[in-house]
Write an enzyme that holds these catalytic residues in place. Structure first.
Site, PDB file in Angstrom:
ATOM      1  CG  HIS A   6      -1.900   1.077   1.335  1.00 56.01           C
ATOM      2  ND1 HIS A   6      -3.177   0.835   1.774  1.00 56.01           N
ATOM      3  CD2 HIS A   6      -1.851   2.394   1.056  1.00 56.01           C
ATOM      4  CE1 HIS A   6      -3.872   1.961   1.760  1.00 56.01           C
ATOM      5  NE2 HIS A   6      -3.067   2.932   1.335  1.00 56.01           N
ATOM      6  CG  LEU A   7       2.304   5.181  -2.639  1.00 57.10           C
ATOM      7  CD1 LEU A   7       2.635   5.204  -4.106  1.00 57.10           C
ATOM      8  CD2 LEU A   7       1.680   6.477  -2.205  1.00 57.10           C
ATOM      9  CG  HIS A   8       4.057   3.261   3.054  1.00 61.34           C
ATOM     10  ND1 HIS A   8       3.891   2.089   2.315  1.00 61.34           N
ATOM     11  CD2 HIS A   8       5.195   3.093   3.762  1.00 61.34           C
ATOM     12  CE1 HIS A   8       4.894   1.271   2.585  1.00 61.34           C
ATOM     13  NE2 HIS A   8       5.703   1.859   3.449  1.00 61.34           N
ATOM     14  CG  LEU A   9       5.784  10.786   1.962  1.00 61.34           C
ATOM     15  CD1 LEU A   9       6.744  10.769   0.789  1.00 61.34           C
ATOM     16  CD2 LEU A   9       4.985  12.080   1.953  1.00 61.34           C
TER      17      LEU A   9
END
Length: 150
Positions: free
Chosen positions: A92-95
């Protein structure tokens, strides 16, 4: 596997709006390590809508602002691991927003560019370091209060 960012632990959740969440990282690289994640489950940058991309940047700025006000870091590392080959472990894309202080490591030179060196990350084998890097209950409450004042 249930996605930890789609259904985050309520203790880790500091902020959410219609597009993003800001979470406390469960395996912090440094004290105050936060994650900015889109609420919609996406695995890659290309899947994001434009408003989600802008919301991630606003979330990064908000996270940095609140960390500056509560923990007083001297700098930040900000980045994303996009794809398994780049070290992404949660699909899950995350910064990542990682506060940094003068003297918090022996050699900060190179910053995120060190990610491509063939060196083992000292954090990955040192569970006690994750524990040491976790915020105290008081620090979490101060940070939570800062986010509620938006």
């Amino acid at each position: 596997m249930e996605c930890p960012f789609c259904n985050p632990d309520k203790e880790a959740l500091l902020y959410e709006d219609g597009l993003i969440r800001i979470l406390i990282d469960s395996y912090p690289a440094n004290r105050g390590h936060l994650l900015v994640v889109p609420k919609r489950h996406v695995e890659s940058w290309e899947e994001l809508r434009e408003e989600e991309k802008l919301a991630l940047l606003r979330g990064m700025e908000l996270a940095m602002e609140k960390l500056r006000g509560t923990l007083k870091p001297d700098g930040f590392n900000v980045g994303m691991n996009l794809g398994r080959a780049a070290g992404q472990t949660v699909p899950h894309l995350h910064l990542h927003v990682i506060p940094r202080w003068e003297g918090d490591c022996r050699s900060p030179r190179g910053g995120v560019r060190k990610a491509v060196l063939d060196l083992e990350d000292e954090n990955l084998n040192l569970r006690e370091r994750w524990v040491r890097n976790r915020l105290s209950g008081e620090e979490i409450e101060r940070l939570r209060a800062a986010f509620s004042r938006k």
